[in-house]
Design a protein around this motif. Structure first.
Motif, mmCIF file in Angstrom:
data_model
loop_
_atom_site.group_PDB
_atom_site.id
_atom_site.type_symbol
_atom_site.label_atom_id
_atom_site.label_comp_id
_atom_site.label_asym_id
_atom_site.label_seq_id
_atom_site.Cartn_x
_atom_site.Cartn_y
_atom_site.Cartn_z
ATOM 1 N N MET A 20 9.714 -10.842 -4.721
ATOM 2 C CA MET A 20 8.928 -9.690 -5.343
ATOM 3 C C MET A 20 8.288 -8.977 -4.382
ATOM 4 N N PHE A 21 7.741 -9.735 -3.454
ATOM 5 C CA PHE A 21 7.242 -8.591 -2.078
ATOM 6 C C PHE A 21 8.477 -7.810 -1.522
ATOM 7 N N ALA A 22 9.412 -8.230 -1.239
ATOM 8 C CA ALA A 22 10.415 -7.358 -0.927
ATOM 9 C C ALA A 22 10.919 -6.368 -2.056
ATOM 10 N N TYR A 23 10.839 -6.665 -3.196
ATOM 11 C CA TYR A 23 11.170 -5.630 -4.215
ATOM 12 C C TYR A 23 10.268 -4.615 -4.265
ATOM 13 N N ASN A 81 8.435 -3.508 -1.999
ATOM 14 C CA ASN A 81 8.106 -3.092 -0.594
ATOM 15 C C ASN A 81 9.322 -2.247 -0.191
ATOM 16 N N ALA A 82 10.229 -2.145 -1.194
ATOM 17 C CA ALA A 82 11.762 -1.817 -0.499
ATOM 18 C C ALA A 82 11.597 -0.443 -0.048
ATOM 19 N N ASP A 83 11.042 0.495 -0.684
ATOM 20 C CA ASP A 83 10.951 1.889 -0.284
ATOM 21 C C ASP A 83 9.541 2.407 0.152
ATOM 22 N N ALA A 84 8.669 1.370 0.498
ATOM 23 C CA ALA A 84 7.451 1.863 1.096
ATOM 24 C C ALA A 84 7.413 2.040 2.508
ATOM 25 N N SER A 85 8.599 1.266 3.250
ATOM 26 C CA SER A 85 8.677 1.585 4.684
ATOM 27 C C SER A 85 8.875 2.784 5.207
ATOM 28 N N THR A 86 9.365 3.852 4.523
ATOM 29 C CA THR A 86 9.823 4.929 4.611
ATOM 30 C C THR A 86 8.635 5.930 4.414
ATOM 31 N N SER A 87 7.384 5.429 4.103
ATOM 32 C CA SER A 87 6.341 6.365 3.858
ATOM 33 C C SER A 87 5.191 5.911 4.942
ATOM 34 N N PRO A 88 4.415 6.939 5.370
ATOM 35 C CA PRO A 88 3.225 6.953 6.177
ATOM 36 C C PRO A 88 2.504 5.845 5.819
ATOM 37 N N ARG A 89 1.947 5.074 7.092
ATOM 38 C CA ARG A 89 1.281 3.596 6.713
ATOM 39 C C ARG A 89 0.181 3.817 5.953
ATOM 40 N N GLU A 90 -0.506 5.066 5.715
ATOM 41 C CA GLU A 90 -1.959 5.158 5.163
ATOM 42 C C GLU A 90 -1.707 5.303 3.537
ATOM 43 N N THR A 91 -0.366 5.500 3.200
ATOM 44 C CA THR A 91 -0.023 5.432 1.627
ATOM 45 C C THR A 91 0.794 4.259 1.429
ATOM 46 N N ARG A 92 0.997 3.149 2.432
ATOM 47 C CA ARG A 92 2.109 2.247 1.721
ATOM 48 C C ARG A 92 1.409 1.300 0.857
ATOM 49 N N ALA A 93 0.044 1.172 0.747
ATOM 50 C CA ALA A 93 -0.573 0.386 -0.023
ATOM 51 C C ALA A 93 -0.674 1.070 -1.472
ATOM 52 N N ASN A 94 -0.700 2.486 -1.356
ATOM 53 C CA ASN A 94 -0.683 3.306 -2.801
ATOM 54 C C ASN A 94 0.530 3.058 -3.490
ATOM 55 N N LEU A 103 4.441 -11.115 -9.106
ATOM 56 C CA LEU A 103 4.069 -9.935 -8.774
ATOM 57 C C LEU A 103 2.391 -9.843 -8.091
ATOM 58 N N PHE A 104 1.718 -10.781 -8.769
ATOM 59 C CA PHE A 104 0.361 -10.704 -8.106
ATOM 60 C C PHE A 104 0.292 -11.457 -6.733
ATOM 61 N N GLU A 105 1.260 -12.514 -6.726
ATOM 62 C CA GLU A 105 1.176 -13.015 -5.252
ATOM 63 C C GLU A 105 1.834 -12.017 -4.408
ATOM 64 N N ALA A 106 2.596 -11.313 -4.722
ATOM 65 C CA ALA A 106 3.186 -10.220 -3.754
ATOM 66 C C ALA A 106 2.272 -9.288 -3.561
ATOM 67 N N LEU A 107 1.413 -8.759 -4.403
ATOM 68 C CA LEU A 107 0.187 -7.839 -4.098
ATOM 69 C C LEU A 107 -0.636 -8.515 -3.349
ATOM 70 N N SER A 108 -0.997 -9.790 -3.380
ATOM 71 C CA SER A 108 -1.883 -10.293 -2.504
ATOM 72 C C SER A 108 -1.438 -10.176 -0.909
ATOM 73 N N ARG A 109 -0.190 -9.930 -0.628
ATOM 74 C CA ARG A 109 0.279 -9.619 0.658
ATOM 75 C C ARG A 109 -0.080 -8.233 1.113
ATOM 76 N N VAL A 110 -0.306 -7.331 0.251
ATOM 77 C CA VAL A 110 -0.359 -5.875 0.716
ATOM 78 C C VAL A 110 -1.717 -5.526 1.510
ATOM 79 N N PRO A 111 -1.566 -5.061 2.604
ATOM 80 C CA PRO A 111 -2.760 -4.567 3.343
ATOM 81 C C PRO A 111 -3.475 -3.693 2.863
ATOM 82 N N GLY A 112 -4.745 -3.562 3.112
ATOM 83 C CA GLY A 112 -5.683 -2.639 2.695
ATOM 84 C C GLY A 112 -6.139 -2.818 1.477
ATOM 85 N N LEU A 113 -5.770 -3.688 0.576
ATOM 86 C CA LEU A 113 -6.385 -4.041 -0.768
ATOM 87 C C LEU A 113 -7.818 -4.488 -0.541
#
Length: 311
Positions: free
Chosen positions: A200-203, A205-218, A241-251
């Motif tokens: 789920m984290f990979a899912y 996060n799939a397209d977030a890597s192309t975004s600026p780091r400051e908007t990745r969590a968003n 989904l909740f476990e995957a969200l727990s790995r997102v930096p900046g929350l």
């Protein structure tokens, strides 16, 4: 049918919370259900719980709240967990505390009865926003006609999509006889969604890597928010989904928040880069997802047999 959120709230108001040392291994059961290694935050929390139990009095008790999922026959038992205070400050401590809430939301998700819907059924969602309630019936396979309603306004149809075409309606919701439009099938139930934290984290996060780091969590949080708002998620998928969200930096954790219906809860916030903070709201004792801060409240969800059916 019983409104699960309302019942949990009413039961929880008069029920004392357990001490951390009295919890009965909800995290161990959660990790056994999730096919994938637990993140470091969970491992650290397990060590904290284990240490607390070693020094606790030998007498233990089990504490749980029963709640029903509207439209489903079975009832579930959800463990009530205590948000343990974290020492220190700074981004790492703030994220660890937010991750704790999400771990517990995942544990709560696994207590809900697991029902696999039929393609011809509907995902019913009742929400409140800006003081107005709305109801939506979304086709599980995306091919059957659904609609949503707002008090005082005509029902707005959500036509099913067949072979890339759907029935056309005008801007007033009136059927345009013999007219169809191109469409993309948007099912309310997506059995292909991953049910492990890693996948789920990979899912999300799939397209977030192309975004600026400051908007990745968003970006990631918006993807997750879309899934929670538009998709029927079975227990293991929602927990993943909740476990995957727990790995997102900046929350970060946000206390003393209310959802769109004014109900108090615990918030998980992130900065979208515009200066505002978006916050997901969870029940303060059961950790069930309630909605977004001051924006929308999820009042009731159910699986029903036809559009317009009340759970």
């Amino acid at each position: 049918m019983v409104d699960d959120i309302r019942l949990v709230r009413e039961l929880g108001q008069d029920t004392p919370l357990p001490r951390l040392a009295e919890l009965d291994g909800a995290y161990a059961r959660l990790m056994a259900e999730m096919a994938g290694p637990a993140p470091a935050a969970v491992a650290a929390e397990k060590a904290t719980v284990a240490g607390a139990r070693r020094v606790a009095a030998p007498r233990r008790r089990r504490f749980a709240l029963a709640f029903g999922l509207p439209g489903l026959a079975a009832a579930a038992v959800a463990a009530v967990l205590v948000l343990a205070p974290l020492d220190g400050g700074g981004p790492e401590a703030a994220h660890a505390e937010a991750a704790t809430v999400l771990h517990r939301a995942a544990a709560a998700a696994l207590t809900v009865p697991d029902v696999e819907p039929r393609p011809d059924q509907y995902y019913y969602v009742r929400t409140e926003q800006a003081g107005h309630e709305s109801q939506a019936w979304r086709s599980m396979d995306g091919q059957h006609d659904g609609y949503f309603t707002v008090p005082g306004q005509p029902a707005e149809p959500v036509p099913g999509c067949h072979d890339g075409r759907q029935q056309a309606y005008d801007k007033y919701g009136q059927l345009e006889v013999g007219v169809t439009r191109e469409c993309e099938t948007r099912p309310a139930y997506r059995p292909e969604l991953p049910d492990t934290a890693d996948a789920m984290f990979a899912y999300i996060n799939a397209d977030a890597s192309t975004s600026p780091r400051e908007t990745r969590a968003n970006y990631i949080a918006k993807t997750a928010m879309g899934l929670m708002g538009q998709t029927y998620l079975r227990p293991k998928v929602r927990a993943a989904l909740f476990e995957a969200l727990s790995r997102v930096p900046g929350l970060t954790i946000v206390r003393d928040v209310t959802d769109g219906a004014g109900r108090p809860g615990i918030g998980i916030g992130w900065n979208p880069g515009s200066g505002d903070q978006y916050v997901l709201v969870f029940h303060p004792t059961t950790y069930a997802y309630m909605g977004m801060r001051d924006f929308v409240a999820v009042l009731q969800v159910a699986v029903v047999d036809r559009a317009g059916q009340q759970p």
